[in-house]
Structures are given as structure tokens and as C-alpha cells.
Design a protein around this motif. Sequence first.
Motif, short mmCIF file in Angstrom:
data_model
loop_
_atom_site.label_atom_id
_atom_site.label_comp_id
_atom_site.label_asym_id
_atom_site.label_seq_id
_atom_site.Cartn_x
_atom_site.Cartn_y
_atom_site.Cartn_z
N PHE A 120 -8.55 7.65 -3.04
CA PHE A 120 -8.12 6.76 -4.10
C PHE A 120 -8.84 5.43 -3.93
O PHE A 120 -8.84 4.85 -2.84
CB PHE A 120 -6.60 6.53 -4.05
N THR A 121 -9.47 4.95 -5.01
CA THR A 121 -10.22 3.70 -4.96
C THR A 121 -9.75 2.77 -6.08
O THR A 121 -9.01 3.17 -6.97
CB THR A 121 -11.73 3.95 -5.09
N GLY A 122 -10.25 1.56 -6.03
CA GLY A 122 -9.90 0.55 -7.01
C GLY A 122 -9.03 -0.51 -6.37
O GLY A 122 -8.33 -0.24 -5.40
N PRO A 123 -9.06 -1.71 -6.91
CA PRO A 123 -8.35 -2.82 -6.29
C PRO A 123 -6.84 -2.65 -6.20
O PRO A 123 -6.21 -3.23 -5.33
CB PRO A 123 -8.72 -4.03 -7.17
N ASN A 124 -6.27 -1.82 -7.05
CA ASN A 124 -4.82 -1.63 -7.06
C ASN A 124 -4.39 -0.24 -6.63
O ASN A 124 -3.24 0.14 -6.83
CB ASN A 124 -4.27 -1.92 -8.46
N CYS A 125 -5.29 0.53 -6.05
CA CYS A 125 -4.99 1.94 -5.76
C CYS A 125 -3.76 2.12 -4.88
O CYS A 125 -3.04 3.11 -5.01
CB CYS A 125 -6.19 2.66 -5.18
N GLU A 126 -3.48 1.17 -3.99
CA GLU A 126 -2.34 1.30 -3.09
C GLU A 126 -1.01 0.94 -3.76
O GLU A 126 0.04 1.08 -3.16
CB GLU A 126 -2.53 0.40 -1.87
N LYS A 127 -1.08 0.51 -5.02
CA LYS A 127 0.12 0.11 -5.75
C LYS A 127 0.42 1.03 -6.93
O LYS A 127 1.27 0.73 -7.74
CB LYS A 127 -0.05 -1.32 -6.27
N VAL A 128 -0.30 2.13 -7.02
CA VAL A 128 -0.09 3.07 -8.13
C VAL A 128 0.94 4.12 -7.69
O VAL A 128 0.70 4.88 -6.76
CB VAL A 128 -1.43 3.74 -8.54
N ASN A 129 2.07 4.12 -8.37
CA ASN A 129 3.16 5.01 -8.00
C ASN A 129 2.72 6.47 -7.92
O ASN A 129 3.06 7.18 -6.97
CB ASN A 129 4.32 4.87 -8.99
N GLU A 130 1.95 6.93 -8.89
CA GLU A 130 1.53 8.34 -8.91
C GLU A 130 0.65 8.67 -7.70
O GLU A 130 0.75 9.77 -7.15
CB GLU A 130 0.78 8.66 -10.21
N PHE A 131 -0.20 7.76 -7.29
CA PHE A 131 -1.04 7.99 -6.13
C PHE A 131 -0.21 8.08 -4.86
O PHE A 131 -0.43 8.93 -3.99
CB PHE A 131 -2.09 6.88 -5.97
N LEU A 132 0.78 7.18 -4.75
CA LEU A 132 1.67 7.20 -3.58
C LEU A 132 2.51 8.47 -3.55
O LEU A 132 2.73 9.06 -2.50
CB LEU A 132 2.56 5.96 -3.58
N LEU A 133 2.98 8.91 -4.71
CA LEU A 133 3.75 10.15 -4.79
C LEU A 133 2.89 11.36 -4.45
O LEU A 133 3.33 12.27 -3.75
CB LEU A 133 4.36 10.31 -6.19
#
Length: 170
Positions: A120-133
Motif C-alpha cells: 500500500f502506497t500514498g501519503p495516507n495509505c496507513e489511514k485508509v480503513n479498507e487497507f487496514l481491514l
Amino acid sequence: MSKKKDGHGGSIAGQRAETKTRIAVEGIGWKFLKVKKEFEDTPYCYLGTIRFQRPEDYCLVTGKGYFLSDGLLVAPDGKVWILETKNSNIRGSAEEKVFYDLEKIKDGIYGNKYPLIYLFTGPNCEKVNEFLLFEKRIKELKLENVTVLFDPTPGRTRLKEFLNSQDYHE
């Protein structure tokens, strides 16, 4: 200078993200294989690393098809990883697509010959709920062959650190 439009900008953003990833991977001496021509004169096969046949139940309308991964990463001594990436600069379709990829992973689409890095990349990738899920679901499945990485850095610092930390000897 004209800009290519793709409706929501996802394709253009994805191409930029892929270029950054390629530069980072090649910058540490690894190969980044993506298109058939790049596989020439290598021991690696395009089929089963980049192009994957879709099982019948993924082709209910078309009757045939295939999936494409985002690349094959090859260490200097031959250790190989299949790469899937999702970039998120703003809210878009990438967030929902990860759940389709989760189904593909659970159904064994990527095989088990090479491990998979889901980046997962991008400046906000660690804050995307779907990515964390997605990461949570992968951990629940206890898949030893899948690594989920979050790298919000433009130079893919975390990816490079991960690749450099791997024991390449099989």
C-alpha cells in the motif's frame, strides 16, 4: 502538454506509483519485471507471475480471462516476490478493490511458488480503513506466503528496507 484522462485519475495515479516503485526496486539492485519483453533472457515465466488464468467462477459472464499482477521482484541472487500494489492519494476505487484481491488470495490465484508482497502506497495509505481491514484479514488467515506492507514514503523507503532485510538464500 495534454494530460491523459481516465475518468477518476486512478490509472494515471497508479502508473506514477508503479514508476516510483520500479525506481526504488531497481535502485537497490533488484529487477522489476512487468511486461513480457522484460522476461526474455530470465529463468522466470510471465504466466504464473504476472498473468494468472482466472478460474471458471471468476468468469461467469465472459467464460474466460486472466488477472495481471503489478510486477515480479527479483533479488540479485534470484529470490522472487510477486507484487501487488494499491496507491491511495485520495478516496477512490482502490480502497474497495482490495477485497476482490483478498478473495483472489484466499482462492489461491497467485499460487504458492513465489511469495506475494501486497504494498500500500500514498501519503495516507496507513489511514485508509479498507487497507487496514485488508491487513487484519490477511493476518487472520495466517498466510505465510503473503506480506502486507504500508509505505507512504515517496521513495518507497519501507519497501527497500523490507527487501534488503530478506534472506535471499533458498
